[in-house]
Design a protein around this motif. Structure first.
Motif, short mmCIF file in Angstrom:
data_model
loop_
_atom_site.label_atom_id
_atom_site.label_comp_id
_atom_site.label_asym_id
_atom_site.label_seq_id
_atom_site.Cartn_x
_atom_site.Cartn_y
_atom_site.Cartn_z
N ARG A 1 40.95 39.70 36.31
CA ARG A 1 41.83 40.33 35.33
C ARG A 1 42.35 39.37 34.26
O ARG A 1 43.22 39.72 33.47
CB ARG A 1 43.00 40.99 36.05
N ASN A 2 41.82 38.16 34.25
CA ASN A 2 42.12 37.20 33.18
C ASN A 2 43.58 36.78 33.12
O ASN A 2 44.23 36.86 32.07
CB ASN A 2 41.67 37.74 31.81
N PHE A 3 44.11 36.34 34.26
CA PHE A 3 45.37 35.60 34.25
C PHE A 3 45.20 34.40 35.16
O PHE A 3 44.65 34.52 36.25
CB PHE A 3 46.56 36.48 34.67
N PRO A 4 45.62 33.22 34.71
CA PRO A 4 45.36 31.98 35.46
C PRO A 4 46.17 31.91 36.76
O PRO A 4 47.39 31.97 36.75
CB PRO A 4 45.80 30.88 34.49
N CYS A 5 45.45 31.78 37.86
CA CYS A 5 46.07 31.71 39.17
C CYS A 5 45.15 30.88 40.07
O CYS A 5 43.95 31.15 40.15
CB CYS A 5 46.25 33.11 39.75
N GLY A 6 45.71 29.86 40.70
CA GLY A 6 44.88 29.01 41.53
C GLY A 6 45.60 28.53 42.77
O GLY A 6 46.84 28.53 42.83
N PRO A 7 44.84 28.11 43.77
CA PRO A 7 45.44 27.60 45.01
C PRO A 7 46.04 26.21 44.79
O PRO A 7 45.61 25.46 43.91
CB PRO A 7 44.25 27.53 45.97
N ILE A 8 47.02 25.86 45.58
CA ILE A 8 47.59 24.51 45.57
C ILE A 8 46.88 23.73 46.66
O ILE A 8 47.26 23.75 47.83
CB ILE A 8 49.11 24.56 45.77
N ASN A 9 45.82 23.06 46.27
CA ASN A 9 44.93 22.42 47.23
C ASN A 9 45.46 21.09 47.74
O ASN A 9 46.05 20.31 46.99
CB ASN A 9 43.56 22.15 46.59
N THR A 10 45.23 20.83 49.01
CA THR A 10 45.38 19.48 49.52
C THR A 10 44.17 18.66 49.06
O THR A 10 43.17 19.21 48.58
CB THR A 10 45.46 19.50 51.06
N TYR B 1 55.28 30.16 34.96
CA TYR B 1 54.38 29.01 35.01
C TYR B 1 54.89 28.10 36.11
O TYR B 1 55.52 27.08 35.87
CB TYR B 1 54.41 28.30 33.65
N GLN B 2 54.63 28.51 37.38
CA GLN B 2 55.17 27.79 38.53
C GLN B 2 54.52 28.29 39.80
O GLN B 2 53.80 29.29 39.80
CB GLN B 2 56.68 28.03 38.60
N ASP C 1 50.19 34.05 52.70
CA ASP C 1 49.70 33.00 53.58
C ASP C 1 49.83 31.60 52.99
O ASP C 1 49.14 30.68 53.41
CB ASP C 1 48.24 33.26 53.96
N GLY C 2 50.68 31.42 52.01
CA GLY C 2 50.84 30.09 51.41
C GLY C 2 51.36 30.18 49.99
O GLY C 2 52.17 31.07 49.68
N TYR C 3 50.88 29.31 49.13
CA TYR C 3 51.36 29.25 47.75
C TYR C 3 50.19 29.25 46.77
O TYR C 3 49.11 28.73 47.06
CB TYR C 3 52.17 27.98 47.51
N VAL C 4 50.44 29.85 45.61
CA VAL C 4 49.51 29.74 44.48
C VAL C 4 50.29 29.25 43.27
O VAL C 4 51.52 29.34 43.21
CB VAL C 4 48.84 31.08 44.13
N MET C 5 49.55 28.71 42.31
CA MET C 5 50.13 28.34 41.02
C MET C 5 49.78 29.42 40.02
O MET C 5 48.60 29.69 39.77
CB MET C 5 49.59 26.99 40.54
N ILE D 1 46.59 34.21 49.23
CA ILE D 1 46.14 33.26 48.20
C ILE D 1 44.81 33.70 47.62
O ILE D 1 44.65 33.80 46.39
CB ILE D 1 46.01 31.84 48.81
N ASP D 2 43.84 33.98 48.48
CA ASP D 2 42.50 34.35 48.00
C ASP D 2 42.53 35.64 47.20
O ASP D 2 41.81 35.78 46.20
CB ASP D 2 41.54 34.47 49.17
N GLU D 3 43.35 36.58 47.63
CA GLU D 3 43.43 37.85 46.91
C GLU D 3 43.99 37.65 45.50
O GLU D 3 43.44 38.18 44.52
CB GLU D 3 44.30 38.85 47.68
#
Length: 412
Positions: free
Chosen positions: A326-335, A252-253, A259-263, A316-318
């Protein structure tokens, strides 16, 4: 449809953020909020810039709040009416007492005792209007050894424990305590104050009685330590800083991608199994070290490096697309700019454009409360300093000559 607080009059004697955020909530719910400001200066946040919003109706030689107001001011003052009034002068106090007599709620955030010397404390005003709900917002409350100290958001984040659990651990790059990126204690205090005011209004409908509400930033910060406080009180564990990781849930991090970071915010064992299968690491979900959340928390230092290595293989997008599929929470770290470009934020109308006679076209953040029967009112731009003074005083029965006399004395 009528707004929930239509017919409720609120006197807003507060400045900065906690008090104005609470009264803005009440305005959004339909209350008539009269913001009482210092002549010539107004709310401190009118000057807290750049950036500034220039008044479209300002004379060429105008300066200060007559010419522009800081963007900060716009975050907490929509939908109000502004009057200027120096209630430290006898004539100004008399005007304020007339307003109190007609008000339902008064909100102030002066230091303890700051208004008593002007005869504007709760006990005095309750004699003028026994049904008045008087909400005091202070740093430390109206009792206790710190009662007379001034309180500021960052100070309370430090004293209330939030900074001890925010930031990277000591000994790591960027390690050390951090405050949260917005004045979260002020905002949480405002929300508690709003709840208390609504409860007091409901109580008054049953009894006719007003009351004093004492809301303190430090109390709110301690209350909102939430699971971290419970971990200490019930588990005798003093939490430390984990950066953006969670003390009780793994993984959970944030994770670095190609190409960057996801949560990655895995909330249960099924989601973890889905993620592992998607990532080509299905065996991890069956490994006794990682099969349950409790085991993953214990084995955090073994698991996270394994996941981090695999996360670098996709963008990130992938990862976000796979998470949705596939039902696991993953999102971009948006500005912040990307937040307002997000289709979900746009679909929920969280950015609203309004027209102002004093500022032209301005963009505001919408109130997030969605009520089906008593929706929040259409947003109105925050008021320019003192633009409703004549209107409000006329409602009190003061004629133009009386208003002019008050202006001549510097009361308005």
């Amino acid at each position: 449809m009528a707004a929930a607080l239509q017919g409720v009059t609120v006197l807003d004697l507060s400045r900065i953020l906690a008090g104005p955020w609470s009264t803005q909530n009440l305005a959004d719910l339909g209350a008539d909020v009269i913001k009482v400001e210092r002549p010539g200066a107004g709310d401190d946040t009118r000057g807290w810039g750049p950036p500034f919003v220039t008044r479209t109706d300002a004379p060429a030689d105008a300066s200060g709040p007559d010419a522009r107001d800081a963007a900060y001011y716009f975050c907490a003052n929509r939908g109000k009416r502004s009057i200027t009034l120096d209630f430290t002068k006898p004539e100004g106090r008399e005007v304020l007492l007339k307003l109190v007599a007609k008000a339902d709620v008064l909100v102030e955030n002066y230091k303890v005792g700051g208004l008593k010397k002007y005869g504007l404390d709760y006990a005095t005003l309750a004699a003028v209007n026994p049904s008045l709900i008087y909400c005091s917002i202070t740093g430390f409350g109206h009792s206790g050894p710190y009662a007379e100290r001034p309180g500021y958001d960052a100070l309370i984040q430090a004293m209330g424990g939030l900074m001890s659990i925010t930031g990277e651990p000591d000994g790591t790059p960027g390690g050390g305590p951090q405050k949260v990126g917005v004045a979260v204690v002020d905002i949480l205090t405002a929300l508690y104050a709003t709840s208390a005011i609504l409860a007091a209004l409901y109580h008054r409908t049953r009894t006719g009685e007003g009351q004093h509400i004492d809301v303190a930033l430090l109390d709110v910060q301690v209350a909102t330590l939430a699971n971290q406080a419970s971990n200490y009180l019930l588990g005798d564990v003093v939490p430390g800083r984990l950066g953006s990781a969670h003390p009780s849930i793994v993984p959970y991090q944030p994770f670095a991608c190609a190409d960057g970071y996801v949560m990655l915010a895995i909330g249960n064992d099924t989601q973890f199994a889905n993620f592992c299968d998607t990532a080509g690491m299905a065996e991890l979900a069956k490994d006794e070290r990682f099969a349950t959340n409790a085991a993953r928390v214990r084995s955090r230092n073994e698991l996270v490096p394994l996941l981090q290595q695999r996360m670098l293989a996709k963008t990130i997008d992938e990862w976000c697309t796979l998470g949705n599929q596939r039902n696991f929470p993953c999102g971009p770290i948006n500005t912040i700019d990307r937040v307002f470009e997000d289709p979900q934020v746009q679909a929920r109308s969280m950015r609203q454009q309004v027209q102002s006679d004093h500022y032209g076209t301005v963009d505001l953040v919408a109130n997030p409360m969605k009520l089906s029967g008593t929706p929040t009112v259409e947003p109105v731009a925050p008021p320019a300093l003192g633009v409703h003074t004549e209107d409000v005083l006329a409602e009190l029965g003061l004629d133009a000559q009386s208003v002019a006399a008050l202006r001549a004395k510097g009361v308005l």
